[in-house]
Write a protein that holds these residues in place. Structure first.
Motif, short mmCIF file in Angstrom:
data_model
loop_
_atom_site.label_atom_id
_atom_site.label_comp_id
_atom_site.label_asym_id
_atom_site.label_seq_id
_atom_site.Cartn_x
_atom_site.Cartn_y
_atom_site.Cartn_z
N SER A 98 1.10 -1.24 0.00
CA SER A 98 0.08 0.20 -0.08
C SER A 98 0.82 1.13 -0.15
N LYS B 145 6.54 2.77 -5.71
CA LYS B 145 5.68 2.17 -6.89
C LYS B 145 6.20 2.77 -8.10
N ASP C 274 3.41 -0.84 -11.07
CA ASP C 274 2.38 -0.93 -10.13
C ASP C 274 1.14 -0.43 -10.44
N SER D 265 -0.94 -8.37 -9.15
CA SER D 265 -1.14 -7.02 -8.70
C SER D 265 -1.03 -5.99 -9.52
N HIS E 223 -3.02 -1.66 -10.57
CA HIS E 223 -3.91 -0.97 -10.53
C HIS E 223 -4.11 0.01 -11.77
N ASN F 172 -7.22 -9.34 -7.15
CA ASN F 172 -5.83 -8.90 -6.96
C ASN F 172 -5.39 -7.66 -7.72
N LEU F 173 -6.54 -7.19 -8.63
CA LEU F 173 -6.14 -5.97 -9.42
C LEU F 173 -7.20 -4.90 -8.94
N ARG F 174 -6.94 -3.61 -9.15
CA ARG F 174 -7.74 -2.67 -8.72
C ARG F 174 -7.91 -1.67 -10.06
N ASN G 68 -3.92 -2.46 -0.52
CA ASN G 68 -4.41 -3.06 -1.81
C ASN G 68 -5.64 -3.87 -1.80
N ASP G 69 -6.36 -4.13 -0.69
CA ASP G 69 -7.64 -4.82 -0.67
C ASP G 69 -8.64 -3.61 -0.63
#
Length: 250
Positions: free
Chosen positions: A2, A7, A85, A134, A136, A176-178, A235-236
């Motif tokens: 996070s 990143k 990231d 992971s 975003h 896992n992805l945002r 991340n969640d």
């Protein structure tokens, strides 16, 4: 991981406006930024400012209308910093005109940049994010996707498409992805205030309205802070949608 520090973040449309402000802010907070835009001299200037301030930046001339350019900038992130990231699909095009002007080339350019550019970015980064487990996506839409106004119909249509694409991607992304949509209201960027953009508008009432909006427009740094907020969450936590508009905007 996070937060923002360390990143690796790719930003398209990074040579000015929201992209530049976002690059400066994220680098200040410890991100390693990879800048893409069509204007080499301005890319170099932004990267130099970041490095002189102690940040880490690299850049690549990138035309989001070319899928291979998006693949190359993702590859550059790996070569320079070893991972990716966050991808910020920020590049956009916003000419305004009534339909009667029949500015078909402008319509095509908006579709190519605002829609295809986002899709090409997704195609370039998604395999990397899947392999890493992971990642975003942050896609820049607009308040025009929520309220359709005369003379902005095609632009609004492209930003509605960005919302739909982003929401569909979020639902397919898995745990896992945002995916985040950031929708700015009127912001004082080169695309909205540059004299060339104003001169291209033939309708005097529309031109006067746009000039008046410059008095209430947000600074690009306001949008950069919203983007940073979404990135720095754990991340969640998926900040799915942020709308940022001037208080004076109707």
């Amino acid at each position: 991981m996070s937060g923002i520090k360390d990143k690796v973040i790719v930003i398209t449309g990074a040579s000015g406006g929201i992209g530049e402000a976002t690059a400066m802010l994220l680098a200040e907070r410890g991100a390693q930024v990879v800048l893409g835009a069509r204007r080499l001299d301005q890319l170099e200037a932004v990267a130099n400012r970041i490095e002189k301030s102690g940040g880490k930046a690299t850049y690549l001339v990138t035309d989001v209308k070319r899928s291979e350019d998006l693949s190359k900038i993702v590859q550059l992130a790996h070569e320079k910093f070893g991972k990716l990231d966050v991808l910020i699909n920020n590049a956009g095009f916003m000419p305004m005109s009534p339909f009667d002007d029949l500015r078909v080339k402008d319509w095509e350019e908006m579709i190519d940049i605002n829609i295809k550019g986002v899709l090409y970015g997704i195609a370039a980064a998604l395999p990397t994010f899947r392999n890493q487990g992971s990642g975003h996506f942050i896609n820049i839409a607009s308040t025009a996707a929520y309220r359709i106004l005369p003379n902005m119909s095609v632009y609004a249509g492209t930003k509605l498409a960005v919302r739909a694409i982003s929401e569909g991607l979020r639902q397919e992304a898995g745990h896992n992805l945002r995916v985040t949509i950031v929708s700015p209201g009127f912001t004082n960027t080169p695309g909205s205030t540059h004299s060339d953009a104003l001169e291209a508008i033939k309708d005097p009432d529309l031109k006067a309205k746009l000039e008046a909006y410059q008095n209430i427009g947000l600074s690009p740094s306001s949008i950069a802070k919203a983007i940073a907020f979404a990135i720095e969450q754990p991340n969640d936590v998926d900040v799915s949608e942020i709308v940022v508009r001037p208080t004076a905007q109707g």
